[in-house]
Design an enzyme around this catalytic site. Structure first.
Site, PDB file in Angstrom:
ATOM      1  N   ARG A  16     -18.604  37.394  38.667  1.00  0.00           N
ATOM      2  CA  ARG A  16     -17.665  38.366  37.908  1.00  0.00           C
ATOM      3  C   ARG A  16     -18.211  39.495  37.880  1.00  0.00           C
ATOM      4  NH1 ARG A  16     -17.223  35.678  32.206  1.00  0.00           N
ATOM      5  NH2 ARG A  16     -19.200  34.643  32.747  1.00  0.00           N
ATOM      6  N   LEU A  18     -16.848  42.143  38.653  1.00  0.00           N
ATOM      7  CA  LEU A  18     -15.828  43.355  38.473  1.00  0.00           C
ATOM      8  C   LEU A  18     -16.124  43.388  36.760  1.00  0.00           C
ATOM      9  CD1 LEU A  18     -13.584  45.333  38.760  1.00  0.00           C
ATOM     10  CD2 LEU A  18     -11.936  43.222  38.460  1.00  0.00           C
ATOM     11  N   LYS A 117       2.767  38.664  30.856  1.00  0.00           N
ATOM     12  CA  LYS A 117       2.566  37.715  32.079  1.00  0.00           C
ATOM     13  C   LYS A 117       3.180  37.916  33.122  1.00  0.00           C
ATOM     14  CE  LYS A 117       0.526  34.097  29.034  1.00  0.00           C
ATOM     15  NZ  LYS A 117      -0.284  33.248  29.346  1.00  0.00           N
ATOM     16  N   ASP A 606      -0.853  22.885  17.201  1.00  0.00           N
ATOM     17  CA  ASP A 606      -0.479  24.353  17.551  1.00  0.00           C
ATOM     18  C   ASP A 606       0.286  24.334  19.096  1.00  0.00           C
ATOM     19  OD1 ASP A 606      -1.383  25.489  15.584  1.00  0.00           O
ATOM     20  OD2 ASP A 606      -3.465  25.499  16.410  1.00  0.00           O
ATOM     21  N   CYS A 650       3.131  31.564  19.002  1.00  0.00           N
ATOM     22  CA  CYS A 650       3.030  33.037  18.877  1.00  0.00           C
ATOM     23  C   CYS A 650       3.151  33.424  20.261  1.00  0.00           C
ATOM     24  CB  CYS A 650       1.504  33.393  18.551  1.00  0.00           C
ATOM     25  SG  CYS A 650       0.154  32.636  19.359  1.00  0.00           S
ATOM     26  N   GLU A 672       4.768  34.234  14.998  1.00  0.00           N
ATOM     27  CA  GLU A 672       4.589  35.622  15.185  1.00  0.00           C
ATOM     28  C   GLU A 672       5.559  36.418  14.979  1.00  0.00           C
ATOM     29  OE1 GLU A 672       2.059  36.582  18.452  1.00  0.00           O
ATOM     30  OE2 GLU A 672       3.342  38.611  18.676  1.00  0.00           O
ATOM     31  N   HIS A 701      -3.972  40.968  15.293  1.00  0.00           N
ATOM     32  CA  HIS A 701      -4.436  41.448  16.575  1.00  0.00           C
ATOM     33  C   HIS A 701      -4.948  42.695  16.433  1.00  0.00           C
ATOM     34  CE1 HIS A 701      -1.322  38.601  17.850  1.00  0.00           C
ATOM     35  NE2 HIS A 701      -2.141  38.032  18.665  1.00  0.00           N
ATOM     36  N   CYS A 733      -1.415  34.645  13.167  1.00  0.00           N
ATOM     37  CA  CYS A 733      -2.148  33.612  14.208  1.00  0.00           C
ATOM     38  C   CYS A 733      -3.584  33.408  13.703  1.00  0.00           C
ATOM     39  CB  CYS A 733      -2.022  34.585  15.636  1.00  0.00           C
ATOM     40  SG  CYS A 733      -2.621  33.480  17.017  1.00  0.00           S
TER      41      CYS A 733
HETATM   42  N1  GLN Z   1      -5.121  27.316  15.214  1.00  0.00           N
HETATM   43  C1  GLN Z   1      -5.325  28.330  16.459  1.00  0.00           C
HETATM   44  C2  GLN Z   1      -6.120  29.457  15.723  1.00  0.00           C
HETATM   45  O1  GLN Z   1      -5.889  29.483  14.384  1.00  0.00           O
HETATM   46  C3  GLN Z   1      -4.220  28.882  16.778  1.00  0.00           C
HETATM   47  C4  GLN Z   1      -4.461  30.118  17.843  1.00  0.00           C
HETATM   48  C5  GLN Z   1      -3.449  30.368  18.580  1.00  0.00           C
HETATM   49  O2  GLN Z   1      -2.032  30.220  18.244  1.00  0.00           O
HETATM   50  N2  GLN Z   1      -3.541  30.902  19.800  1.00  0.00           N
HETATM   51  O3  GLN Z   1      -6.917  30.111  16.237  1.00  0.00           O
HETATM   52 ZN    ZN Z   2      -1.021  32.088  17.482  1.00  0.00          ZN
END
Ligand code: GLN
Ligand code: ZN
Length: 758
Positions: A16, A18, A117, A606, A650, A672, A701, A733
Site C-alpha cells: 500500500r 500509494l 461507484k 442493515d 444509505c 439517508e 458525513h 447513518c
Molecule cells: N449499523 C451500522 C452503523 O451504525 C450501519 C452502517 C452503514 O449503514 N453503513 O455503523
Molecule cells: Zn448507513
C-alpha cells in the site's frame, strides 16, 4: 503465435505504498519531488513485474495518483469553474487534489467533485462535470509522459485511456438543459491529438476502455460509437476496444462494426453459447482479446477449462490475432498471494491474486505456443487444486446444503401483515416520532487503540471486554439522559460491519494483505467467502444482552444483512451468488431468533448494499431482487409479530427499487435523506409506502452540527409526505466516524425536536 495481455495492474503497490505516500504528502511530510520519485518506483516495479511474467501487452497510464477518471478530466481540461483560482496558480498537483478532495485554505473553500461507484465494483471514481459551453483542450500530458517513462525503462507499453463516450456518459451535466453527448464533436479532436502524439512517440497499440458497453445503452449513443471511432482511428496507433463486467454479447453486433483493430471480450461474463455466436462471424481483420482470467476475484483459474475455450476460439480465429488477457483491469484484485504467510494452506492453494493471475495468462499463451508445456507441472498442479476445491470438506457442508433446500415459503413472510403487527407492537409503548440512531457511536482513537492492543495480545480478553463495557455503559447512559426512545449499544466491539460477522461465521477467511483500492488512498480488505456458511455460535447476543441489562429502555439488536455481507466480500465462484446469500441469511436467522429469545424486542438488519448489488443489465434486475429480498426475509421473518424488525439503507438512489424495499416488509426502515433535503420522500409519497420510515434528519458525513430549527424544518417537510404515525426520527447513518462532542449536540437537538412535535 498467441499473444498475452493485461488490461491494468493494481496501483496501490505491494505494501500500500500509494496510500502512505499520498497521506505523507497531504500532511506535508514529503515534498512533491519525493512523491514523484516514489510513485515512479511503484510504476516501474509494476511494469518490470509484468515483463518478467512474460506479458506482451503491458499497460501504462493505468496507474493514477488518485483516479483515472479524474486524470481524464485534467487531460482534456474539463475542470469545473469553481477551481478557476487554483487553475490560475498553475500548480497542477494542487489543482488535482483539490478536485479530488476539496480545498480549504484561508477564505477559499471549494467543494470536491462528487465520487461514485465504478459500475458494480467497490472502486469509486470522480464524476466529471460538464457545462453547456464546455471547451476541451489537451492540458495534461500524463498518458504520453507515462508511455515515455516506461519506454525509458525499455518497455514499450500499450497505453490505456478511458474512451470519449464512456467519459461523457460517466459524468454529469451542470444543467439538465443540455445533452452532454453534444460535446463529443469538441472532445474528439483532443483524443485525436493524444492518439497522434502516442503514435509519433512509437506506441503501436492503445487500449481504449469503453466500459459503458457493459450497460444497456440507448440507440442514439450506440450510433455515436461508429462515427466516433471512424474519426479516432485515422491517425492513431492500433486500437484495442475494451469493455468488461458483463456479457459482451448484447452489444456485439455494434462492436463488430466499430472501426478498431481489436475487440476485447469479457469471457468471465459471456456465456459459452454467446461466445459461439461471437466467434462464428468475428471480423477477420481484427484481433480477438480473450478475457479469460477474472480480474475481479481471487480464485485460481481453472486452466484446463480455459484451454478448452481457447481451443474452441482457435478453430475460428487465427492464432496471430488471438490475445489471452485478464477479463478487466486487475485493479480490483489484491496484489500478491505470496505475501500471505499465515493463511490456511489448503485454502491458499485455491487462490490467485494479481501477480498469480499474470502467470496464468502467460501460461495459457505458452501452452499453445510451445508443445513443451502441454504436460507441465503447473497445469497438473492447477488440475489438482481445482479438484480438491470441488470436494473439500472445508467448503462443502452437507448440513448447510440441506438446510438451503428446506427453505419454505413460510420462512419468507411474517405471520401477519404490517397493520396487525403494528397493533401488537404497540406494547413497545413508543411515543409519536420515536427517536433512535442507526447503531454505531464514535469509534474514538481510544476504542481503536484498545482493539489493536487486544489484537496484538498486549491486553487480555478480560481487560478488553471491561473497556468495551465501560464504553457501552457510557453510551446507554447518554442516550437515556437525552431521552432517546430506542437505544443502541454503540457497536464498539466491531471493527467493521461485515468483518465482525465474517470473523465469526464458518466459511469465511481473512487475508493479511489482500487490499484493494476503494478510492484515492483508501483501500479495503474484503473477507473471502470460500465455503458453505453457518453460524457456530451466537455473534451479538453478549453485547446486546449486556446493553439491555443496563436500561429499562428498549435496546435495538444490530445485525448486518445478508446482501451487504455478500456484496462487500470476495464471493465464491463455484455456486450462484444467490445460494451464498441465502446461506448467510440462514446464519443470521439463527442470530435473530437468539436475540429475540434473549429479550430484544427490536432488531435492525442493515442492508446499505442492497441497491449497489443490482446487476449492470436491467434484464437481470428482477432475478437479483427476488433472491436479495428473499434473503432478507429469510433472516427476518420468523420472529414473533410483536418483535419489531428495522432495516437501514444509505448512499443510494432508492427510486428504482422502491417496490423491492416495500417487499422487505421491515416494520421500520431508516434511510439517508438529509443531504437531498427530504426530496427523496417524494418518491415515497407517490409510492404510498405502507410501513414506518425514519428519514435521516441530519448528515453524519460531516462534523457540522445541525441546528434545532434545521431538523424541525426537515421533519415538518417529512410530514407533508408521510402520515405522522409512520415517522421515526434518526440520523442519516451510523455515528462511528464522528466525535463525541458533535454527536452529543446533534442528538440532543434531534430529541428536542421530536419532543416538540409530539
Ligand atoms: N449499523 C451500522 C452503523 O451504525 C450501519 C452502517 C452503514 O449503514 N453503513 O455503523
Ligand atoms: Zn448507513
Amino acid at each position: 503465435m498467441l499473444l498475452s495481455s493485461n488490461l491494468g495492474y493494481p496501483r496501490i503497490g505491494p505494501n500500500r505504498e500509494l496510500k502512505w505516500l499520498l497521506e505523507s504528502f497531504w500532511k506535508k511530510k514529503i515534498n512533491q519531488t519525493s512523491l514523484f520519485e516514489n510513485i515512479s518506483n511503484i510504476k516501474k516495479n509494476n511494469w518490470i513485474k509484468q515483463r518478467k511474467a512474460g506479458i506482451n501487452f503491458i499497460p501504462s497510464n493505468d496507474f493514477s495518483l488518485y483516479d483515472h477518471v479524474l486524470d481524464m478530466c485534467l487531460t482534456v481540461d474539463a475542470v469545473p469553474d469553481r477551481f478557476k483560482k487554483l487553475k490560475n496558480k498553475k500548480n497542477i498537483l494542487e489543482l488535482y487534489f483539490a478536485m479530488a478532495r476539496g480545498y480549504q485554505k484561508g477564505r477559499i473553500d471549494i467543494k470536491a467533485m462528487e465520487m461514485t461507484k465504478w459500475f458494480d465494483t467497490n472502486y469509486h471514481y470522480i464524476v466529471p462535470e460538464f457545462k453547456p459551453n464546455q471547451k476541451f483542450k489537451l492540458a495534461f500530458s500524463k498518458i504520453i509522459d507515462e508511455f515515455l517513462e516506461a519506454k525509458n525503462f525499455g518497455i514499450k507499453t500499450r497505453p490505456v485511456i478511458l474512451g470519449p463516450l464512456s467519459f461523457l456518459f460517466l459524468g454529469k451535466s451542470t444543467s439538465n438543459k443540455f445533452n452532454r453527448f453534444n460535446l463529443l464533436t469538441k472532445l474528439i479532436p483532443v483524443y485525436r491529438e493524444i492518439f497522434k502524439l502516442l503514435k509519433k512517440f512509437g506506441a503501436e497499440w492503445i487500449q481504449v476502455d469503453e466500459p459503458i458497453l457493459a450497460l444497456d445503452i440507448e440507440n442514439n449513443i450506440k450510433k455515436k460509437f461508429i462515427s466516433t471511432y471512424k474519426n479516432l482511428s485515422k491517425d492513431s496507433p492500433k486500437i484495442l476496444l475494451t469493455s468488461y463486467f458483463s456479457s459482451t454479447y448484447p452489444n456485439y453486433s455494434l462492436l463488430k462494426k466499430i472501426n478498431v483493430d481489436g475487440i476485447h471480450i469479457d469471457l468471465v461474463n459471456t456465456e459459452s453459447k454467446d461466445l459461439n455466436k461471437i466467434i462464428q462471424n468475428f471480423p477477420k481483420n481484427k484481433f480477438f482479446s480473450a478475457g479469460l482470467i477474472n480480474g475481479r476475484n481471487i480464485w485460481k483459474n481453472n486452466l484446463s477449462k480455459s484451454i478448452d475455450i481457447l481451443k474452441k476460439i482457435k478453430r475460428k480465429i487465427s492464432s496471430d490475432k488471438l490475445i489471452v488477457s485478464s477479463s478487466c483491469s486487475l485493479l480490483h484484485s489484491p496484489v500478491d498471494l505470496n505475501k500471505e504467510e499465515s493463511l490456511n494452506n489448503n485454502i491458499k492453494d485455491w487462490l490467485s491474486f494479481a501477480d498469480q493471475k499474470l502467470t496464468e495468462i502467460v501460461f495459457l499463451q505458452r501452452y499453445f505456443n510451445s508443445n513443451l508445456l502441454q504436460n507441465s507441472k503447473f497445469l497438473m498442479n492447477n488440475n489438482i487444486s481445482v479438484k480438491k476445491r470441488k470436494t473439500s470438506k472445508l467448503i462443502h457442508d452437507n448440513f448447510v446444503k440441506k438446510r438451503i433446500k428446506s427453505i419454505s415459503s413460510k420462512m419468507l413472510r411474517r405471520k401477519n401483515n404490517y397493520f396487525l403487527r403494528k397493533m401488537l407492537q404497540s406494547e413497545l409503548n413508543l411515543p409519536l416520532f420515536p427517536t433512535t440512531t442507526i447503531g454505531s457511536f464514535p469509534q474514538t482513537s481510544e476504542v481503536r487503540k484498545y482493539r489493536l492492543k487486544f489484537k496484538r495480545k498486549e491486553i487480555n480478553l478480560k481487560k478488553y471486554e471491561n473497556f468495551l463495557k465501560k464504553e457501552t455503559k457510557k453510551t446507554i447512559k447518554f442516550q437515556e439522559s437525552i431521552g432517546i426512545d430506542v437505544v443502541v449499544h454503540g457497536e464498539f466491539e466491531r471493527n467493521d460491519m461485515v468483518e465482525y460477522f465474517g470473523e465469526q461465521l464458518k466459511g469465511f477467511i481473512f487475508t493479511k494483505f489482500g487490499w484493494v483500492q476503494s478510492y484515492g488512498s483508501r483501500c479495503v480488505k474484503p473477507p473471502i467467502i470460500f465455503g458453505d456458511i453457518s453460524r457456530t455460535k451466537p455473534m451479538t447476543i453478549f453485547w446486546s444482552k449486556y446493553a439491555q441489562s443496563l436500561t429499562k429502555k428498549i435496546v435495538k439488536g444490530m445485525l448486518t444483512g445478508p446482501v451487504t455481507i455478500l456484496q462487500w466480500s470476495f464471493v465464491r465462484d463455484d455456486q450462484p451468488r444467490e445460494y451464498t446469500c441465502k446461506q448467510i441469511a440462514l446464519a443470521l436467522l439463527d442470530e435473530v431468533l437468539d436475540l429475540e429469545k434473549n429479550g430484544l424486542k427490536i432488531i435492525q438488519i442493515d442492508e446499505p448494499a442492497l441497491r449497489e448489488g443490482l446487476p449492470l443489465r436491467k434484464n437481470e434486475w428482477n432475478s437479483y431482487l427476488k433472491w436479495a429480498i428473499d434473503s432478507f426475509k429469510i433472516a427476518s421473518s420468523s420472529v414473533k409479530d410483536e418483535t419489531q424488525i428495522h432495516t437501514h439503507m444509505c448512499y443510494c438512489e432508492f427510486d428504482d427499487i422502491l417496490d423491492s424495499i416495500e417487499k422487505l416488509d421491515a416494520d421500520v426502515i431508516s434511510i439517508e435523506t438529509s443531504r437531498s433535503n427530504m426530496e427523496l420522500l417524494d418518491s415515497f409519497k407517490n409510492y404510498k409506502y405502507p410501513n414506518s420510515i425514519g428519514p435521516g434528519v441530519y448528515d453524519i458525513h460531516s462534523p457540522r452540527v445541525p441546528t434545532f430549527s434545521e431538523i424541525k424544518i426537515l421533519l415538518k417537510k417529512a410530514q407533508k409526505y408521510l402520515n405522522k404515525e409512520k415517522i421515526w426520527v434518526n440520523p442519516d447513518c451510523g455515528l462511528k466516524t464522528r466525535g463525541w462532542p458533535e454527536v452529543k449536540k446533534a442528538l440532543k437537538s434531534m430529541t428536542l425536536v421530536a419532543k416538540s412535535l409530539r
